[in-house]
Design a protein around this motif. Structure first.
Motif, mmCIF file in Angstrom:
data_model
loop_
_atom_site.group_PDB
_atom_site.id
_atom_site.type_symbol
_atom_site.label_atom_id
_atom_site.label_comp_id
_atom_site.label_asym_id
_atom_site.label_seq_id
_atom_site.Cartn_x
_atom_site.Cartn_y
_atom_site.Cartn_z
ATOM 1 N N ALA A 237 74.532 -53.217 26.796
ATOM 2 C CA ALA A 237 75.333 -52.159 27.413
ATOM 3 C C ALA A 237 75.344 -52.294 28.926
ATOM 4 O O ALA A 237 76.362 -52.039 29.584
ATOM 5 C CB ALA A 237 74.801 -50.793 26.999
ATOM 6 N N ALA A 238 74.215 -52.706 29.506
ATOM 7 C CA ALA A 238 74.136 -52.884 30.954
ATOM 8 C C ALA A 238 75.097 -53.980 31.425
ATOM 9 O O ALA A 238 75.870 -53.781 32.370
ATOM 10 C CB ALA A 238 72.703 -53.223 31.357
ATOM 11 N N TYR A 239 75.063 -55.115 30.751
ATOM 12 C CA TYR A 239 75.948 -56.208 31.169
ATOM 13 C C TYR A 239 77.408 -55.927 30.841
ATOM 14 O O TYR A 239 78.313 -56.385 31.558
ATOM 15 C CB TYR A 239 75.468 -57.517 30.545
ATOM 16 C CG TYR A 239 74.236 -58.050 31.229
ATOM 17 C CD1 TYR A 239 74.313 -58.597 32.505
ATOM 18 C CD2 TYR A 239 72.985 -57.971 30.620
ATOM 19 C CE1 TYR A 239 73.178 -59.067 33.155
ATOM 20 C CE2 TYR A 239 71.842 -58.436 31.259
ATOM 21 C CZ TYR A 239 71.950 -58.983 32.532
ATOM 22 O OH TYR A 239 70.828 -59.434 33.186
ATOM 23 N N ARG A 240 77.639 -55.151 29.800
ATOM 24 C CA ARG A 240 79.017 -54.749 29.493
ATOM 25 C C ARG A 240 79.577 -53.843 30.600
ATOM 26 O O ARG A 240 80.767 -53.884 30.905
ATOM 27 C CB ARG A 240 79.042 -54.034 28.144
ATOM 28 C CG ARG A 240 80.455 -53.746 27.628
ATOM 29 C CD ARG A 240 80.453 -53.458 26.133
ATOM 30 N NE ARG A 240 79.536 -52.371 25.773
ATOM 31 C CZ ARG A 240 78.414 -52.534 25.083
ATOM 32 N NH1 ARG A 240 78.035 -53.751 24.690
ATOM 33 N NH2 ARG A 240 77.650 -51.500 24.789
ATOM 34 N N LEU A 241 78.698 -53.072 31.210
ATOM 35 C CA LEU A 241 79.113 -52.170 32.281
ATOM 36 C C LEU A 241 79.713 -52.939 33.451
ATOM 37 O O LEU A 241 80.777 -52.571 33.970
ATOM 38 C CB LEU A 241 77.898 -51.359 32.751
ATOM 39 C CG LEU A 241 78.106 -50.359 33.873
ATOM 40 C CD1 LEU A 241 79.005 -49.227 33.421
ATOM 41 C CD2 LEU A 241 76.753 -49.813 34.337
ATOM 42 N N ILE A 242 79.070 -54.016 33.877
ATOM 43 C CA ILE A 242 79.608 -54.755 35.016
ATOM 44 C C ILE A 242 80.848 -55.553 34.615
ATOM 45 O O ILE A 242 81.725 -55.814 35.445
ATOM 46 C CB ILE A 242 78.544 -55.653 35.671
ATOM 47 C CG1 ILE A 242 77.980 -56.691 34.702
ATOM 48 C CG2 ILE A 242 77.408 -54.812 36.214
ATOM 49 C CD1 ILE A 242 76.964 -57.627 35.350
ATOM 50 N N HIS A 243 80.947 -55.913 33.341
ATOM 51 C CA HIS A 243 82.160 -56.579 32.875
ATOM 52 C C HIS A 243 83.352 -55.625 32.968
ATOM 53 O O HIS A 243 84.441 -56.016 33.411
ATOM 54 C CB HIS A 243 81.973 -57.056 31.437
ATOM 55 C CG HIS A 243 83.214 -57.643 30.836
ATOM 56 N ND1 HIS A 243 83.692 -58.894 31.183
ATOM 57 C CD2 HIS A 243 84.093 -57.138 29.906
ATOM 58 C CE1 HIS A 243 84.812 -59.130 30.514
ATOM 59 N NE2 HIS A 243 85.067 -58.089 29.735
#
Length: 347
Positions: A237-243
């Motif tokens: 979820a964290a890396y999806r946020l910056i995507h």
């Protein structure tokens, strides 16, 4: 620990990915009302109502939310130099009457000189803190109500000031101050009940907050929360946020970094660019270049977040001001899965 939540991105989770000049200054009031009511169910103590040119007036907005709630407090932000301290105390005291005392105050000195000039404030960083010291000296004198207040300073002059509008439920509101500079620490020890600061590893933070604790001022963290049922889901979820934020968001915050004179916000951005995005297994700075300094996040499962909070509690942190991605879902998850564990002292 006591827990608070920011309204800054409620209803618009990607707000910080865009330049402030392009965002609406009128959030969705119905979304904020729903969030405020849910906050009461989730055990949140207060909601931050921030100040800025791309936001509504915090005191007026808090009054509207106070009308549909019964227990949650409103942490209204104020900057010295925007209004007279006498008038500000009158406003806060009036709001306390409308909400049965559910008001606390977030004192900020300002972090963007360009925006400060929108309001006619042309002082540099250090002088803003000097003025803020005078502002709160007058405010505290008015709340003590021990007679007419006369003050002659460099920035404020008040003569025989009286207010007949008392603060409801206690002598004065709790005062929170945000910052990381030496001036902010000194000001917090002198005037505030608690200082909110951006997190670091517990070992580094422990030495930084020692002067506050020694001075009898509580310490709170300003941090985002990305919590999911499992560690892997939270990291994803964290890396999806910056995507979702996209590379265009980095240009927004590179520009903001050049314009800020905030020690804490500028330092956090620089560290996120220069150092590991995982200072600890649960503390993540990866979103900072995309969403700004407040997006530094605690990331993990409920058990991991509880363990992380326990480590901060062990060094003297007693309060936390959260943002969430997305806010409503994260606050609800926090209230159901994290807060009960914190209260029971189990992970």
């Amino acid at each position: 620990m006591r827990f608070h939540w920011s309204l800054s991105s409620v209803g618009d989770p990607m707000r910080r990915a865009n330049a402030a000049a392009t965002t609406s200054g009128l959030p969705d009031l119905s979304a904020h009302k729903e969030f405020a009511c849910r906050a009461e169910e989730c055990g949140i103590e207060s909601l931050l109502v921030a100040f800025g040119f791309s936001r509504p007036d915090p005191i007026t907005w808090a009054a509207a939310l106070g009308a549909v709630t019964s227990t949650v407090k409103f942490l209204v932000a104020v900057r010295s130099g925007i209004m007279s301290p006498t008038y500000f105390v009158q406003q806060v005291n009036t709001l306390s009457a409308l909400t049965d005392g559910r008001v606390c105050v977030n004192a900020v000195a300002g972090r963007a000189p360009e925006e400060q000039r929108f309001y006619g404030d042309h002082l540099p960083h250090d002088q803003r803190y000097e003025r803020t010291d005078e502002f709160w000296t007058i405010c505290h004198a008015l709340w003590r109500d021990d007679g007419p207040v006369t003050f002659t300073g460099r920035y404020y002059q008040v003569e025989d000031a009286l207010l007949r509008t008392p603060f409801v439920s206690r002598d004065r509101p709790e005062i929170y101050l945000g910052g990381s500079s030496d001036q902010a620490v000194a000001l917090a020890v002198k005037h505030a009940d608690c200082m909110f600061t951006l997190p670091d590893t517990p070992s580094r933070l422990a030495s930084r907050i020692q002067p506050l604790l020694a001075g009898g001022t509580e310490v709170g963290l300003l941090v985002s929360l990305i919590c999911r049922p499992t560690h892997d889901e939270a990291v994803a979820a964290a890396y999806r946020l910056i995507h979702v934020a996209g590379e265009s968001a980095t240009a927004v915050h590179e520009s903001a970094r050049r314009r800020t004179d905030s020690v804490g916000f500028g330092g956090m951005y620089d560290a996120a660019i220069r150092e590991s995005h995982w200072p600890t297994p649960y503390l993540w700075t990866g979103a900072v270049p995309y969403l700004g300094a407040p997006s530094i996040a605690l990331v993990g499962s409920p058990e991991e977040i509880v363990a992380a909070l326990a480590q901060y509690a062990a060094i003297g942190v007693t309060q936390v001001l959260f943002m969430g991605y997305p806010d409503l879902e994260q606050m609800t998850f926090f209230g159901a899965e994290i807060l009960p564990r914190v209260r029971l002292g189990v992970s």
